[in-house]
Design a protein around this motif. Structure first.
Motif, PDB file in Angstrom:
ATOM      1  N   LYS A   1      78.396 126.291 -23.554  1.00 15.62           N
ATOM      2  CA  LYS A   1      79.291 125.573 -24.010  1.00 15.62           C
ATOM      3  C   LYS A   1      79.373 125.491 -25.433  1.00 15.62           C
ATOM      4  CE  LYS A   1      79.206 121.986 -20.535  1.00 15.62           C
ATOM      5  NZ  LYS A   1      79.012 120.393 -20.291  1.00 15.62           N
TER       6      LYS A   1
ATOM      7  N   VAL B   1      79.812 124.240 -28.688  1.00 12.02           N
ATOM      8  CA  VAL B   1      79.489 123.137 -29.409  1.00 12.02           C
ATOM      9  C   VAL B   1      80.162 123.027 -31.016  1.00 12.02           C
ATOM     10  CG1 VAL B   1      77.845 121.661 -30.264  1.00 12.02           C
ATOM     11  CG2 VAL B   1      77.432 122.717 -28.225  1.00 12.02           C
ATOM     12  N   THR B   2      80.982 122.498 -31.089  1.00 14.81           N
ATOM     13  CA  THR B   2      81.856 122.310 -32.479  1.00 14.81           C
ATOM     14  C   THR B   2      81.458 121.200 -33.251  1.00 14.81           C
ATOM     15  OG1 THR B   2      83.652 121.164 -31.408  1.00 14.81           O
ATOM     16  CG2 THR B   2      83.664 123.622 -31.614  1.00 14.81           C
ATOM     17  N   ARG B   3      80.323 120.133 -32.629  1.00 14.59           N
ATOM     18  CA  ARG B   3      80.239 118.762 -33.421  1.00 14.59           C
ATOM     19  C   ARG B   3      79.236 119.294 -34.558  1.00 14.59           C
ATOM     20  NH1 ARG B   3      79.735 114.516 -28.359  1.00 14.59           N
ATOM     21  NH2 ARG B   3      81.931 114.957 -27.698  1.00 14.59           N
ATOM     22  N   HIS B   4      78.480 120.171 -34.639  1.00 11.02           N
ATOM     23  CA  HIS B   4      77.395 120.512 -35.767  1.00 11.02           C
ATOM     24  C   HIS B   4      78.269 120.619 -36.995  1.00 11.02           C
ATOM     25  CE1 HIS B   4      74.116 119.938 -32.789  1.00 11.02           C
ATOM     26  NE2 HIS B   4      74.492 121.068 -32.264  1.00 11.02           N
ATOM     27  N   LYS B   5      77.655 120.024 -38.251  1.00 11.93           N
ATOM     28  CA  LYS B   5      78.242 120.398 -39.492  1.00 11.93           C
ATOM     29  C   LYS B   5      77.973 121.442 -39.827  1.00 11.93           C
ATOM     30  CE  LYS B   5      78.920 115.444 -40.617  1.00 11.93           C
ATOM     31  NZ  LYS B   5      78.894 114.376 -41.747  1.00 11.93           N
ATOM     32  N   ARG B   6      78.597 122.409 -40.593  1.00  8.10           N
ATOM     33  CA  ARG B   6      78.110 123.376 -41.246  1.00  8.10           C
ATOM     34  C   ARG B   6      77.481 122.976 -42.520  1.00  8.10           C
ATOM     35  NH1 ARG B   6      82.969 127.386 -41.845  1.00  8.10           N
ATOM     36  NH2 ARG B   6      81.196 128.746 -42.709  1.00  8.10           N
TER      37      ARG B   6
END
Length: 244
Positions: A27, A29-34
């Protein structure tokens, strides 16, 4: 692997099963902050707002009142003695005592007493409070630790230094000689100066030499003139004798 399972489960006739196979992959995952750039992190930490501390409400702490502490009778007596010492003495040296024994101190006192130098002990706190309101306020930094005062009515610097050379635990910090504050090196330089009697003798001899030279120069021309006149008279008398 999911495609292989579907090929195994599906028959060759072409009919569709009641359940469809779903592919379970990774999947996104786009919730981690850059992570921020290092320079941006530094800029954010520097420009972060720091709120000022909240002041205490009035009446939370008791009022601070400044009370002038009066000196006790012993302190007043010590200050009186210090005043008399500074007024009557022309040499006041501050020496640090770094662990000398009682016998060494008695021997040093005896050596200094032969030259008319007295050893005095005063509490540093009382001395600093006395110097604070006097003209000798620049001597206050010298009174740190175990200090001793060497006082004399005449500036006997050579005798004091010769006595201190034999004591290993006594260190000269400074001195006030003829109302002049000197460092330890300044006291050594002062000891190399000639005495007042020698300077007065040199001054008198120089003035006498100048006056004698002046008198000789003033008497030179009249003496020379009188000698010339006497020679002229002799010549005149010698010339007149043959004519007669």
């Amino acid at each position: 692997m999911a495609a292989t399972l579907c090929r195994i489960l599906l028959p060759k006739q072409g009919w569709l099963p009641f359940t469809q196979c779903v592919r379970h992959g990774s999947k996104a995952v786009t919730r981690h902050k850059r992570p921020l750039h290092f320079l941006k992190q530094k800029l954010m930490s520097v420009t972060r707002y720091i709120p000022p501390p909240r002041p205490a409400p009035p009446g939370a702490y008791p009022r601070q009142t400044i009370r002038d502490q009066e000196d006790d009778p012993f302190t007043l007596l010590v200050k009186k003695n210090l005043k008399s010492v500074f007024q009557e003495s022309k040499m006041i040296a501050v020496v640090q005592n770094s662990g000398s024994t009682a016998d060494e101190m008695i021997l040093l006192k005896y050596k200094l007493h032969k030259h008319g130098i007295t050893v005095k002990f005063f509490p540093n706190q009382v001395v600093r409070s006395f110097l604070k309101d006097s003209t000798y306020s620049n001597m206050a930094p010298l009174f740190i630790g175990h200090t001793v005062l060497f006082i004399s009515k005449e500036p006997k610097v050579k005798e004091m230094l010769s006595s201190l050379r034999t004591s290993r635990h006594m260190l000269l910090l400074g001195a006030c000689i003829d109302n002049t504050l000197l460092s330890a090196q300044g006291v050594v330089s002062y000891s190399k100066l000639p005495s007042v009697a020698v300077v007065q003798g040199e001054l008198v001899s120089g003035l006498t030499l100048l006056t004698s030279q002046t008198a000789a120069m003033l008497q030179r021309h009249p003496a020379q003139l009188s000698a010339l006149l006497q020679q002229h008279v002799k010549q005149q008398s010698s010339e007149g004798a043959p004519k007669a």
